[in-house]
Design a protein around this motif. Structure first.
Motif, PDB file in Angstrom:
ATOM      1  N   UNK A  73       0.884  -1.231  -0.123  1.00  0.00           N
ATOM      2  CA  UNK A  73       0.050  -0.172   0.091  1.00  0.00           C
ATOM      3  C   UNK A  73       0.932   1.204  -0.143  1.00  0.00           C
ATOM      4  N   UNK A  74       2.083   1.094   0.141  1.00  0.00           N
ATOM      5  CA  UNK A  74       3.135   2.144   0.157  1.00  0.00           C
ATOM      6  C   UNK A  74       2.763   3.082   1.237  1.00  0.00           C
ATOM      7  N   UNK A  75       2.422   2.525   2.391  1.00  0.00           N
ATOM      8  CA  UNK A  75       2.120   3.673   3.538  1.00  0.00           C
ATOM      9  C   UNK A  75       3.335   3.783   4.207  1.00  0.00           C
ATOM     10  N   UNK A  76       4.078   4.806   3.715  1.00  0.00           N
ATOM     11  CA  UNK A  76       5.298   5.335   4.217  1.00  0.00           C
ATOM     12  C   UNK A  76       4.985   6.003   5.705  1.00  0.00           C
ATOM     13  N   UNK A  77       3.794   6.426   5.950  1.00  0.00           N
ATOM     14  CA  UNK A  77       3.408   7.051   7.104  1.00  0.00           C
ATOM     15  C   UNK A  77       3.112   6.137   8.294  1.00  0.00           C
ATOM     16  N   UNK A  78       3.464   4.997   8.264  1.00  0.00           N
ATOM     17  CA  UNK A  78       3.042   3.499   9.118  1.00  0.00           C
ATOM     18  C   UNK A  78       4.214   2.996   9.570  1.00  0.00           C
ATOM     19  N   UNK A  79       4.660   2.954  10.892  1.00  0.00           N
ATOM     20  CA  UNK A  79       5.810   2.570  11.512  1.00  0.00           C
ATOM     21  C   UNK A  79       5.523   0.956  11.837  1.00  0.00           C
ATOM     22  N   UNK A  80       6.133  -0.100  11.635  1.00  0.00           N
ATOM     23  CA  UNK A  80       6.065  -1.544  11.875  1.00  0.00           C
ATOM     24  C   UNK A  80       6.986  -1.936  13.053  1.00  0.00           C
ATOM     25  N   UNK A  81       6.675  -2.468  14.381  1.00  0.00           N
ATOM     26  CA  UNK A  81       7.670  -3.165  14.994  1.00  0.00           C
ATOM     27  C   UNK A  81       6.870  -4.680  15.265  1.00  0.00           C
ATOM     28  N   UNK A  82       7.782  -5.579  14.522  1.00  0.00           N
ATOM     29  CA  UNK A  82       7.356  -7.034  14.692  1.00  0.00           C
ATOM     30  C   UNK A  82       8.171  -7.983  15.437  1.00  0.00           C
ATOM     31  N   UNK A  83       7.905  -9.309  15.259  1.00  0.00           N
ATOM     32  CA  UNK A  83       8.852 -10.001  15.954  1.00  0.00           C
ATOM     33  C   UNK A  83       9.141 -11.107  14.643  1.00  0.00           C
ATOM     34  N   UNK A  84      10.609 -11.556  14.764  1.00  0.00           N
ATOM     35  CA  UNK A  84      11.134 -12.547  13.915  1.00  0.00           C
ATOM     36  C   UNK A  84      11.555 -11.997  12.738  1.00  0.00           C
ATOM     37  N   UNK A  85      12.274 -12.873  11.868  1.00  0.00           N
ATOM     38  CA  UNK A  85      12.834 -12.445  10.659  1.00  0.00           C
ATOM     39  C   UNK A  85      12.688 -13.094   9.237  1.00  0.00           C
ATOM     40  N   UNK A  86      11.567 -12.910   8.882  1.00  0.00           N
ATOM     41  CA  UNK A  86      11.081 -13.538   7.537  1.00  0.00           C
ATOM     42  C   UNK A  86      11.666 -12.651   6.517  1.00  0.00           C
ATOM     43  N   UNK A  87      11.455 -13.244   5.213  1.00  0.00           N
ATOM     44  CA  UNK A  87      11.947 -12.326   3.948  1.00  0.00           C
ATOM     45  C   UNK A  87      11.187 -10.994   4.096  1.00  0.00           C
ATOM     46  N   UNK A  88       9.843 -11.011   4.083  1.00  0.00           N
ATOM     47  CA  UNK A  88       8.915  -9.802   4.172  1.00  0.00           C
ATOM     48  C   UNK A  88       9.279  -8.789   4.893  1.00  0.00           C
ATOM     49  N   UNK A  89       9.767  -9.264   6.081  1.00  0.00           N
ATOM     50  CA  UNK A  89      10.074  -8.307   7.362  1.00  0.00           C
ATOM     51  C   UNK A  89      11.307  -7.679   7.072  1.00  0.00           C
ATOM     52  N   UNK A  90      12.251  -8.513   6.690  1.00  0.00           N
ATOM     53  CA  UNK A  90      13.624  -7.957   5.989  1.00  0.00           C
ATOM     54  C   UNK A  90      13.509  -7.260   5.221  1.00  0.00           C
ATOM     55  N   UNK A  91      12.815  -7.172   4.005  1.00  0.00           N
ATOM     56  CA  UNK A  91      12.616  -6.265   3.014  1.00  0.00           C
ATOM     57  C   UNK A  91      12.148  -4.982   3.418  1.00  0.00           C
ATOM     58  N   UNK A  92      11.148  -5.100   4.319  1.00  0.00           N
ATOM     59  CA  UNK A  92      10.549  -4.071   4.701  1.00  0.00           C
ATOM     60  C   UNK A  92      11.650  -2.996   5.496  1.00  0.00           C
ATOM     61  N   UNK A  93      12.310  -3.590   6.376  1.00  0.00           N
ATOM     62  CA  UNK A  93      13.440  -2.907   7.294  1.00  0.00           C
ATOM     63  C   UNK A  93      14.365  -2.350   6.371  1.00  0.00           C
ATOM     64  N   UNK A  94      14.906  -2.834   5.283  1.00  0.00           N
ATOM     65  CA  UNK A  94      15.828  -2.656   4.313  1.00  0.00           C
ATOM     66  C   UNK A  94      15.449  -1.390   3.221  1.00  0.00           C
ATOM     67  N   UNK A  95      14.160  -1.285   3.235  1.00  0.00           N
ATOM     68  CA  UNK A  95      13.611  -0.139   2.198  1.00  0.00           C
ATOM     69  C   UNK A  95      13.599   1.144   2.900  1.00  0.00           C
ATOM     70  N   UNK A  96      14.384   1.998   2.445  1.00  0.00           N
ATOM     71  CA  UNK A  96      14.589   3.408   3.240  1.00  0.00           C
ATOM     72  C   UNK A  96      13.486   4.063   3.161  1.00  0.00           C
ATOM     73  N   UNK A  97      12.382   3.875   2.617  1.00  0.00           N
ATOM     74  CA  UNK A  97      11.306   4.713   2.525  1.00  0.00           C
ATOM     75  C   UNK A  97      10.184   4.348   3.762  1.00  0.00           C
ATOM     76  N   UNK A  98      10.549   3.294   4.428  1.00  0.00           N
ATOM     77  CA  UNK A  98       9.784   2.940   5.762  1.00  0.00           C
ATOM     78  C   UNK A  98      10.586   3.062   6.885  1.00  0.00           C
ATOM     79  N   UNK A  99       9.875   2.859   8.094  1.00  0.00           N
ATOM     80  CA  UNK A  99      10.186   2.865   9.314  1.00  0.00           C
ATOM     81  C   UNK A  99       9.802   1.366   9.941  1.00  0.00           C
ATOM     82  N   UNK A 100      10.849   0.680   9.958  1.00  0.00           N
ATOM     83  CA  UNK A 100      10.412  -0.856  10.771  1.00  0.00           C
ATOM     84  C   UNK A 100      11.618  -1.252  11.580  1.00  0.00           C
TER      85      UNK A 100
END
Length: 357
Positions: A275-302
């Motif tokens: 959804x390209x929600x750059x305004x939404x912060x995510x804190x999660x648990x564990x390290x699946x590929x989708x989680x890693x990809x969001x953290x790596x993307x400088x457009x998002x805060x995760x």
């Protein structure tokens, strides 16, 4: 499998419960959907039957393992720990799983099946911390050593445990959420909402994380930053987790999502990026590929709270082998630790993962 009316009623009651420790959360529409998922699981249990995790040799001690699921990267790391330890400890390790992490009935049935097998110790990751306690007690009554991993059991009928200190992990998650919201530009007098996603209300690991998160949040967060009282629970169903994430993104004044285990973390990371929600912060648990990809993307805060599930599996086998040989454990409850992974340390974290292989 025939399901009694009493048991089915119990599951429906769990599905629509309005209480969660530490937050006094209220359940809304997700409760009805959750009850449907649980009924489906009860009527159509899915399992992976016991199978060796590595080579089997005559004369070794036999350790049987029952875990929650095999359907995500978190549990694959647990299995790798089991596999490596089986060779190091010179024991045979057989593993089975309920393929949905809310299906305690299948786990109970698998524990009961052990009566027909030659077992020297059992390792258990309970899907339900209360309802599986009697089955574990039955093993202890037969003098079979039991080691618990990942999720605590509401009972003292086990010999050792290896898991995350989940209350402390929840507090760290709240601390990280506050930091990321501030980095994203949220003001202390700004009204914003954080949604909570999780897979279960009956897993002590998730309950403790939620309790720790809420405790820290209530002490440290600005009064105008609110936790939404309607928990989004997926009951181990990936489709529901994705729907919950999409529902969360429609929340007015949404500032962030806290996802308390792997399934909803993956769903939230996927939904936020899609959804390209750059305004939404995510804190999660564990390290699946989708989680890693969001953290790596400088457009998002995760960020994600990463557990040491490999160590859980490895140390559990080592300890179970010692118990089977008659050796007592030095420490009953063992904290396997966590690491916070965010954009600042992700490269170093991934490098450390490669060095392990």
């Amino acid at each position: 499998m025939k399901i009694s009316t009493r048991i089915l009623a119990l599951f429906v009651a769990i599905g629509v419960s309005a209480y969660v420790a530490g937050c006094n959360q209220e359940q809304k529409s997700a409760a009805t959907e959750g009850a449907k998922v649980i009924q489906k699981v009860m009527l159509n249990p899915i399992r992976a039957d016991f199978a060796p995790v590595s080579s089997i040799k005559e004369g070794r001690k036999n350790i049987y393992v029952v875990i929650k699921t095999l359907n995500n990267s978190y549990w694959k790391e647990v299995v790798e720990g089991l596999k490596q330890a089986s060779a190091a400890a010179d024991v045979n390790v057989y593993m089975g799983a309920a393929l949905r992490d809310s299906d305690w009935e299948t786990q109970r049935a698998m524990l009961e099946e052990l009566d027909s097998k030659k077992i020297d110790a059992v390792i258990m990751a309970p899907t339900d911390s209360s309802l599986l306690a009697p089955a574990v007690k039955a093993l202890k009554d037969k003098r079979i050593p039991v080691v618990i991993i990942d999720t605590d059991l509401y009972s003292k009928d086990y010999d050792a445990s290896f898991m995350t200190n989940n209350a402390a992990a929840g507090m760290k998650a709240a601390e990280e959420m506050l930091k990321l919201l501030q980095e994203a530009g949220a003001k202390e007098n700004q009204e914003l909402v954080v949604r909570i996603q999780q897979s279960s209300q009956s897993s002590s690991a998730i309950v403790d994380r939620l309790d720790g998160f809420c405790s820290y949040w209530n002490q440290k967060a600005p009064k105008s930053w609110q936790l939404d009282k309607a928990l989004l629970i997926d009951y181990g169903d990936k489709g529901m987790a994705q729907k919950n994430a999409e529902l969360a993104l429609r929340t007015a004044k949404l500032g962030g999502i806290i996802a308390l285990n792997n399934n909803p973390t993956v769903a939230a990371a996927t939904a936020i990026q899609k959804a390209n929600r750059k305004d939404v912060v995510l804190v999660g648990f564990d390290y699946a590929p989708a989680t890693a990809a969001l953290i790596k993307d400088a457009n998002f805060k995760a960020a994600s709270i990463v557990q040491n599930q490999y160590k859980m599996g490895y140390e559990a086998v080592t300890t179970a082998a010692s118990l089977a040989a008659g050796t007592k454990v030095a420490l009953k409850n063992n904290d396997t630790g966590i690491q916070i992974v965010n954009a600042k340390n992700q490269a170093d974290f991934e490098s450390s993962l490669k060095n392990k292989k």
